[in-house]
Design a protein around this motif. Structure first.
Motif, mmCIF file in Angstrom:
data_model
loop_
_atom_site.group_PDB
_atom_site.id
_atom_site.type_symbol
_atom_site.label_atom_id
_atom_site.label_comp_id
_atom_site.label_asym_id
_atom_site.label_seq_id
_atom_site.Cartn_x
_atom_site.Cartn_y
_atom_site.Cartn_z
ATOM 1 N N ASP A 126 70.303 64.723 140.882
ATOM 2 C CA ASP A 126 69.767 66.036 140.539
ATOM 3 C C ASP A 126 70.116 66.373 139.091
ATOM 4 O O ASP A 126 71.222 66.843 138.812
ATOM 5 N N PRO A 127 69.188 66.125 138.152
ATOM 6 C CA PRO A 127 69.489 66.397 136.745
ATOM 7 C C PRO A 127 69.780 67.872 136.477
ATOM 8 O O PRO A 127 70.606 68.204 135.629
ATOM 9 N N ASP A 128 69.113 68.779 137.205
ATOM 10 C CA ASP A 128 69.352 70.214 137.003
ATOM 11 C C ASP A 128 70.797 70.578 137.327
ATOM 12 O O ASP A 128 71.463 71.278 136.556
ATOM 13 N N ALA A 129 71.280 70.104 138.453
ATOM 14 C CA ALA A 129 72.659 70.398 138.855
ATOM 15 C C ALA A 129 73.664 69.770 137.887
ATOM 16 O O ALA A 129 74.665 70.405 137.525
ATOM 17 N N ALA A 130 73.395 68.535 137.474
ATOM 18 C CA ALA A 130 74.301 67.860 136.537
ATOM 19 C C ALA A 130 74.356 68.597 135.202
ATOM 20 O O ALA A 130 75.420 68.741 134.599
ATOM 21 N N HIS A 131 73.215 69.097 134.743
ATOM 22 C CA HIS A 131 73.165 69.822 133.477
ATOM 23 C C HIS A 131 73.888 71.157 133.592
ATOM 24 O O HIS A 131 74.659 71.541 132.708
ATOM 25 N N GLU A 132 73.631 71.879 134.680
ATOM 26 C CA GLU A 132 74.298 73.164 134.883
ATOM 27 C C GLU A 132 75.808 73.008 134.999
ATOM 28 O O GLU A 132 76.560 73.882 134.570
ATOM 29 N N ALA A 133 76.255 71.898 135.572
ATOM 30 C CA ALA A 133 77.690 71.641 135.716
ATOM 31 C C ALA A 133 78.318 71.141 134.420
ATOM 32 O O ALA A 133 79.534 71.013 134.332
ATOM 33 N N GLY A 134 77.497 70.834 133.416
ATOM 34 C CA GLY A 134 78.016 70.355 132.146
ATOM 35 C C GLY A 134 78.347 68.874 132.148
ATOM 36 O O GLY A 134 79.020 68.382 131.246
ATOM 37 N N VAL A 135 77.868 68.159 133.147
ATOM 38 C CA VAL A 135 78.147 66.724 133.252
ATOM 39 C C VAL A 135 77.316 65.929 132.252
ATOM 40 O O VAL A 135 77.762 64.907 131.742
ATOM 41 N N ILE A 136 76.093 66.403 131.971
ATOM 42 C CA ILE A 136 75.228 65.733 131.010
ATOM 43 C C ILE A 136 74.802 66.729 129.935
ATOM 44 O O ILE A 136 74.708 67.932 130.184
ATOM 45 N N ASP A 137 74.550 66.217 128.738
ATOM 46 C CA ASP A 137 74.119 67.077 127.640
ATOM 47 C C ASP A 137 72.610 67.302 127.698
ATOM 48 O O ASP A 137 71.924 66.782 128.583
ATOM 49 N N ASP A 138 72.084 68.076 126.760
ATOM 50 C CA ASP A 138 70.670 68.435 126.769
ATOM 51 C C ASP A 138 69.754 67.216 126.660
ATOM 52 O O ASP A 138 68.740 67.138 127.349
ATOM 53 N N ASP A 139 70.103 66.266 125.790
ATOM 54 C CA ASP A 139 69.260 65.073 125.616
ATOM 55 C C ASP A 139 69.207 64.233 126.895
ATOM 56 O O ASP A 139 68.139 63.772 127.301
ATOM 57 N N ALA A 140 70.363 64.033 127.526
ATOM 58 C CA ALA A 140 70.399 63.266 128.770
ATOM 59 C C ALA A 140 69.656 64.017 129.872
ATOM 60 O O ALA A 140 68.981 63.398 130.703
ATOM 61 N N TYR A 141 69.763 65.328 129.867
ATOM 62 C CA TYR A 141 69.060 66.142 130.865
ATOM 63 C C TYR A 141 67.545 65.960 130.733
ATOM 64 O O TYR A 141 66.860 65.728 131.730
ATOM 65 N N ILE A 142 67.040 66.053 129.511
ATOM 66 C CA ILE A 142 65.598 65.898 129.291
ATOM 67 C C ILE A 142 65.140 64.517 129.744
ATOM 68 O O ILE A 142 64.112 64.379 130.409
#
Length: 106
Positions: A31-47
């Motif tokens: 779940d990229p949304d959850a990982a991004h919200e948790a701060g596990v991945i940065d904006d580039d990795a999220y996209i």
């Protein structure tokens, strides 16, 4: 042993192999949304992860409809789409701008 014998665990259909590979990749993304919200991945990795998830999902749907999608082209389109701000982000930015220009302490 005859080299023409087919092993039962060998996938003969390239389309089925592609579908299996896409399902495997999709399951690895999580779940990229959850990982991004948790701060596990940065904006580039999220996209990138969001684009892959959308592209693989669209490609699997196309295969189910009997179509053969161009996954590379889909990935490019989904990268563009994933990099666009969401409606919530746009609304928040507009409200922040209005509060800054009009003033929110009235």
């Amino acid at each position: 042993m005859d080299t023409e014998d087919k092993r039962p665990d060998t996938v003969d259909d390239g389309t089925q192999a592609e579908v299996n590979a896409l399902r495997n990749l999709l399951s690895q993304l999580g779940d990229p949304d959850a990982a991004h919200e948790a701060g596990v991945i940065d904006d580039d990795a999220y996209i990138e992860q969001k684009a892959k998830k959308m592209a693989y999902t669209v490609a699997l749907a196309a295969y189910e409809n009997g179509e053969t999608p161009d996954v590379t082209a889909l990935l490019g389109q989904m990268r563009e789409q994933a990099s666009q701000p969401t409606q919530t982000e746009t609304n928040t930015a507009n409200i922040d701008y209005l509060l800054m220009t009009v003033g929110g302490d009235q």
